[in-house]
Design an enzyme around this catalytic site. Structure first.
Site, PDB file in Angstrom:
ATOM      1  N   HIS A 131     -25.033 -24.634  35.978  1.00 62.35           N
ATOM      2  CA  HIS A 131     -24.453 -23.967  34.806  1.00 62.35           C
ATOM      3  C   HIS A 131     -24.167 -22.502  35.114  1.00 62.35           C
ATOM      4  CE1 HIS A 131     -27.298 -21.025  32.971  1.00 62.35           C
ATOM      5  NE2 HIS A 131     -28.188 -21.661  33.734  1.00 62.35           N
ATOM      6  N   CYS A 132     -23.233 -21.946  34.362  1.00 68.59           N
ATOM      7  CA  CYS A 132     -22.979 -20.509  34.377  1.00 68.59           C
ATOM      8  C   CYS A 132     -22.988 -20.072  32.926  1.00 68.59           C
ATOM      9  CB  CYS A 132     -21.694 -20.181  35.123  1.00 68.59           C
ATOM     10  SG  CYS A 132     -20.236 -21.120  34.608  1.00 68.59           S
ATOM     11  N   ALA A 133     -22.021 -19.280  32.482  1.00 64.70           N
ATOM     12  CA  ALA A 133     -21.986 -18.886  31.074  1.00 64.70           C
ATOM     13  C   ALA A 133     -21.296 -19.962  30.239  1.00 64.70           C
ATOM     14  CB  ALA A 133     -21.289 -17.542  30.915  1.00 64.70           C
ATOM     15  N   THR A 139     -19.386 -22.902  37.521  1.00 60.77           N
ATOM     16  CA  THR A 139     -19.887 -24.282  37.497  1.00 60.77           C
ATOM     17  C   THR A 139     -18.809 -25.243  37.977  1.00 60.77           C
ATOM     18  OG1 THR A 139     -21.344 -23.754  35.656  1.00 60.77           O
ATOM     19  CG2 THR A 139     -20.841 -26.081  36.007  1.00 60.77           C
TER      20      THR A 139
END
Length: 255
Positions: A131-133, A139
Site C-alpha cells: 500500500h501507499c497513500a 502500489t
C-alpha cells in the site's frame, strides 16, 4: 474503518489461476484514519502476515499500523519518495496518461532500495499487502512488477491497476480529511516539492488511466528487460526472486 481500494490482485489479473495463486498478493490504500479492529480482522481473514508501506515517512503517522503490529502482523517500511527534484520536474509538465506512465518509470528507477525491500517482504511466508497513500501509483507499479515477474499478461495487469478508479472518490475524500487539502478537486490539489514550492497535482495523477500502466510496462520491458531483469538491477537477489515465485506462482496444470 476497513481498508479502501483493497483487493487480491489475482482476481482481475489471473481469474483462471494460471499464473498467480489467489490469496497471496493484496493491495490497498493507506489505513484511514488508522488501522483498527476491523482492519486487523480484514488482514487476518486473508492470512496477511506482512504489510509493506511504500509511503515516505512524512506521509505516515505512528498510529497508522499500531493495531496491526500489536496483533503480530509485520509492517515493513519501503519508502518511495515521489517528491524528488527530477520527479517534481516531470510532474510539472505532466498532461497525459502516457506522461503518468513515464512518471512511474522514473519513480521505480529512483527508488531501487525501496523496490528491493518491498520484493523481499513480498517473498516472506503468508500473504502480503502492498500500500501507499491511494494504493494507485507506488502500489500500482510494485504490484505490476511482481505480476510481470509471474508472466501475467499485460492487459490483465492493466485491468487490475485501472480498477482503482472505482475507489478514487473515497480515497480522495479520506486524503482530503487527513491532510486538510482538497485533493479530490482537480486543479486545487497541491503538493510540496523538494525546494518548498507548492505544485498543483496534474490531472492524470488524480485518475487511474489504463494507458499509464501500459506505458510503464512497455518501458520496463523495452528499457530494462522486464521485471525479471529490472528487479535484480534494483538489488533483489536470485534467492528472493525464487522464493516469491515459489510462493506466488500458480501450480503447473496436471497432465
Amino acid at each position: 474503518m476497513p481498508l479502501v481500494n483493497f483487493r487480491d490482485s489475482a482476481v482481475l489479473s489471473d481469474p483462471e489461476g494460471l499464473r498467480i495463486r489467489p490469496g497471496v498478493l493484496y493491495r490497498s490504500a493507506q489505513p484511514y484514519p488508522a488501522a483498527d479492529e476491523a482492519v486487523v480482522a480484514q488482514l487476518r481473514a486473508c492470512d496477511i502476515r506482512t504489510v509493506v508501506d511504500l509511503r515516505d515517512p512524512r506521509e505516515t503517522h505512528p498510529a497508522d499500523w499500531a493495531a496491526a503490529e500489536a496483533a503480530g502482523i509485520a509492517v515493513v517500511a519501503a519508502p518511495v519518495n515521489p517528491a524528488t527534484e527530477a520527479l517534481t520536474a516531470h510532474m510539472s509538465t505532466m498532461t497525459t496518461a502516457a506522461d503518468l506512465g513515464e512518471f512511474y518509470v522514473l519513480l521505480a528507477e529512483s527508488a531501487p532500495e525501496a523496490v528491493a525491500a518491498a520484493v523481499e517482504a513480498a517473498a516472506r511466508p503468508g500473504a502480503v499487502l502492498l500500500h501507499c497513500a491511494a494504493g494507485k501509483d507506488r502500489t500500482g507499479l510494485l504490484t505490476a512488477l511482481l505480476l510481470d515477474l509471474l508472466d501475467v499478461p499485460v492487459e490483465r495487469i492493466v485491468a487490475d491497476y485501472a480498477r482503482t478508479a472505482d475507489a478514487l472518490p473515497q480515497i480522495f475524500a479520506n486524503l482530503a480529511e487527513r491532510h486538510r487539502t482538497a485533493l479530490n478537486r482537480p486543479g486545487s490539489s497541491r503538493v510540496t516539492g523538494p525546494d518548498g514550492r507548492h505544485l498543483t497535482i496534474p490531472a492524470p495523477l488524480l485518475e487511474a488511466p489504463a494507458e499509464a500502466m501500459s506505458v510503464f510496462l512497455h518501458r520496463v520491458r523495452t528499457h530494462h528487460g522486464g521485471a525479471a531483469a529490472f528487479l535484480p538491477a534494483c538489488g533483489v537477489d536470485a534467492a528472493t526472486l525464487g522464493a516469491f515465485r515459489a510462493k506466488a506462482a500458480a501450480p503447473a496444470p496436471a497432465v
